[in-house]
Design an enzyme around this catalytic site. Structure first.
Site, mmCIF file in Angstrom:
data_model
loop_
_atom_site.group_PDB
_atom_site.id
_atom_site.type_symbol
_atom_site.label_atom_id
_atom_site.label_comp_id
_atom_site.label_asym_id
_atom_site.label_seq_id
_atom_site.Cartn_x
_atom_site.Cartn_y
_atom_site.Cartn_z
ATOM 1 N N HIS A 292 46.796 37.517 36.878
ATOM 2 C CA HIS A 292 47.100 38.534 37.904
ATOM 3 C C HIS A 292 48.313 38.113 38.757
ATOM 4 O O HIS A 292 49.350 38.723 38.635
ATOM 5 C CB HIS A 292 45.890 38.859 38.799
ATOM 6 C CG HIS A 292 44.660 39.233 38.026
ATOM 7 N ND1 HIS A 292 44.653 40.276 37.143
ATOM 8 C CD2 HIS A 292 43.414 38.672 37.977
ATOM 9 C CE1 HIS A 292 43.443 40.368 36.588
ATOM 10 N NE2 HIS A 292 42.682 39.401 37.077
ATOM 11 N N ASP B 122 41.539 42.006 29.923
ATOM 12 C CA ASP B 122 40.670 41.648 31.042
ATOM 13 C C ASP B 122 39.290 42.309 30.977
ATOM 14 O O ASP B 122 38.431 41.884 30.227
ATOM 15 C CB ASP B 122 41.414 41.968 32.349
ATOM 16 C CG ASP B 122 40.762 41.359 33.577
ATOM 17 O OD1 ASP B 122 39.658 40.801 33.465
ATOM 18 O OD2 ASP B 122 41.348 41.433 34.676
HETATM 19 C C1 NGQ Z 1 35.734 38.171 36.507
HETATM 20 N N1 NGQ Z 1 37.076 39.910 37.459
HETATM 21 O O1 NGQ Z 1 35.764 36.933 36.373
HETATM 22 O O2 NGQ Z 1 35.302 38.925 35.640
HETATM 23 C C2 NGQ Z 1 36.283 38.759 37.774
HETATM 24 C C3 NGQ Z 1 35.150 39.125 38.696
HETATM 25 C C4 NGQ Z 1 34.453 37.221 40.141
HETATM 26 C C5 NGQ Z 1 38.283 40.059 37.961
HETATM 27 N N2 NGQ Z 1 38.751 39.148 38.740
HETATM 28 C C6 NGQ Z 1 34.161 38.015 38.941
HETATM 29 N N3 NGQ Z 1 38.986 41.112 37.660
HETATM 30 O O3 NGQ Z 1 35.537 37.327 40.706
HETATM 31 O O4 NGQ Z 1 33.572 36.503 40.545
HETATM 32 ZN ZN ZN Z 2 39.506 38.064 34.586
#
Ligand code: NGQ
Ligand code: ZN
Length: 464
Positions: A280, A331
């Site tokens: 990101h 993602d």
């Molecule tokens: C993830 N998703 O690791 O899937 C994360 C959310 C978190 C994004 N950062 C989970 N888009 O941040 O704990």
């Molecule tokens: Zn991710």
């Protein structure tokens, strides 16, 4: 056709012939790729197709998908409904944690396999799996601590996609070492247990051709500085991925904790270099943008998910001007498409800057070509492999259907622009990974059985 010089072990050779193909030096015409043992053995340019050649019109290298959470494919489209108040990344994450809480190893494998089949059909030939569900629903490790990493590897093997497995270290709910919350119990390890998980993960991918294992401190939210140092010491030479500066709240929390913005903090405290992928990196000052570019780390951009989650828009022109490299990832896998990620990357820039052809190398190549070349080079670097169609490299190849209306009359870079910006239906025709054809006429050879398994698992999960 079998090579004549083989002795004890015969090496299978096949030959693909393309009317035009994108080689590292650019588009070439009348090209034969000879493939042996999963690799490109030779590239011959300017040769007519021979009898032993399998003929195709257009060839391009398979693209790396540098950031995937395969299991999230199972909840794609299920969070497009607003709660009582306003909706945001954090409310989406609550729903995601509820989905995670119920998943069995069989669910993880079937859902990830579906995601990988769709990636291959889209033209991705390697997935960087940022893998953080490690434990059973109670938070206890499975008998094999890398059970779920093994399920990801099984999904990769079943689909044929190349795998860079990135076992994730996740230990805290927020900056400053906050205790993890209930929804995170399946992710959490001590440093010692993570070391064992990493070893077991290396064993778990043993059956996958060309697999790479890296490591992934989840984010500065989930890992303390001491833990970061400790787990970096466990990495061998593989890639290192981290989520960073995705949401403005994360930037604010980081400043409150350290007086520093996330990317700035990371560059000041970690040995960030070409092995790193900063996933990101949405919210950076100009100074952070230039400093990050100078490290040689790849920006892991996930434009479709970043749009879906309302993250923000990456500062692409400044990063590119400073020599920064990027790759793309699907993602959350809300919609899996290589062309879609590249198009969204460019269109978000156009909307923000009210300009056209932002991600391009002025006058040298088209925007489609700049996007494709960038994602190939940066994606391969981030996944610990070499990308492109050259002798000695893995035979990860995509052919495009020259009869697709969006490609009509096009050659060279205009093909990529037609694919990325103008295709109603994907022109991806055949896909080979490590020399094995896994997609024909745009369909994965196991598409039906994998989709059937996926449907069964989803029916169980969603009625539970
Ligand atoms: C993830 N998703 O690791 O899937 C994360 C959310 C978190 C994004 N950062 C989970 N888009 O941040 O704990
Ligand atoms: Zn991710």
């Amino acid at each position: 056709m079998l090579s004549s010089f083989s002795s004890a072990r015969e090496i299978q050779v096949s030959q693909l012939h393309f009317k035009q193909v994108l080689l590292p030096g650019g588009w070439s015409r009348e090209v034969r790729l000879s493939i042996a043992d999963g690799r490109i053995a030779a590239v011959h340019v300017g040769v007519a197709a021979g009898e032993a050649d399998e003929r195709h019109a257009i060839g391009v290298p398979g693209l790396p998908n540098l950031h995937s959470h395969g299991f999230q494919r199972g909840m794609a489209g299920l969070t497009e409904i607003r709660g009582a108040s306003s909706d945001n990344f954090w409310t989406w994450r609550d729903l995601m944690y509820r989905f995670v809480a119920r998943m069995t190893p069989e669910d993880v494998e079937a859902i990830t396999a579906q995601a990988y089949v769709e990636m291959l059909e889209a033209g991705f030939t390697r997935a960087g799996e940022f893998h953080y569900i490690h434990h059973d629903p109670s938070g206890a490790p499975y008998g094999d601590i890398a059970e779920l990493g093994g399920r990801v590897a099984a999904a990769a093997q079943a689909s044929g996609i190349g795998l860079t497995l990135l076992p994730v270290f996740y230990a805290h709910a927020g900056f400053g070492g906050q205790a993890p919350d209930q929804g995170q119990r399946r992710f959490v390890n001590s440093v010692d247990r993570f070391a064992r998980l990493l070893e077991a993960s290396r064993a778990a991918v043993a059956g996958c051709t060309g697999a790479v294992v890296g490591i992934a401190p989840h984010s500065l939210r989930a890992v303390t500085p001491d833990e970061l140092t400790a787990i970096l010491a466990l990495a061998d030479t593989g890639p290192i991925h981290i989520h960073i500066a995705e949401q403005t709240k994360e930037v604010e929390d980081c400043i409150a904790w350290s007086d520093s913005r996330p990317v700035q903090w990371l560059l000041d405290h970690a040995p960030v270099d070409r092995r790193w992928c900063l996933v990101h990196a949405t919210h950076m000052t100009g100074e952070e943008t230039r400093a990050m570019a100078e490290t040689g780390a790849v920006a892991g951009l996930c434009p479709m998910t970043e749009a879906n989650l309302g993250d923000g828009i990456f500062n692409a022109p400044e990063f590119g001007d400073a020599g920064g490299g990027f790759g793309v990832g699907t993602d959350s896998n809300v919609l899996i498409g290589a062309a879609d990620e590249l198009r969204q990357l460019e269109y978000s820039q156009r909307l923000r800057l009210r300009a056209r052809n932002v991600i391009s190398t002025t006058g040298i190549a088209s925007t489609g070509r700049a996007l494709f070349d960038g994602a190939l080079a940066g994606g391969a670097q981030a996944l610990g492999v070499a990308g492109g169609l050259a002798a000695g490299l893995a035979a990860d190849i995509v052919s495009l259907d020259a009869d697709s209306p969006a490609l009509a009359g096009r050659s060279a870079d205009a093909i990529l622009d037609g694919w990325i910006f103008a295709s109603r239906r994907s022109p991806v025709d055949c896909v080979w990974t490590s020399g094995r054809r896994v997609v024909t006429n745009g369909r994965h050879h196991q598409a039906e059985s994998v989709a059937a398994g996926f449907r069964r698992r989803l029916e169980g999960l969603l009625e539970a």
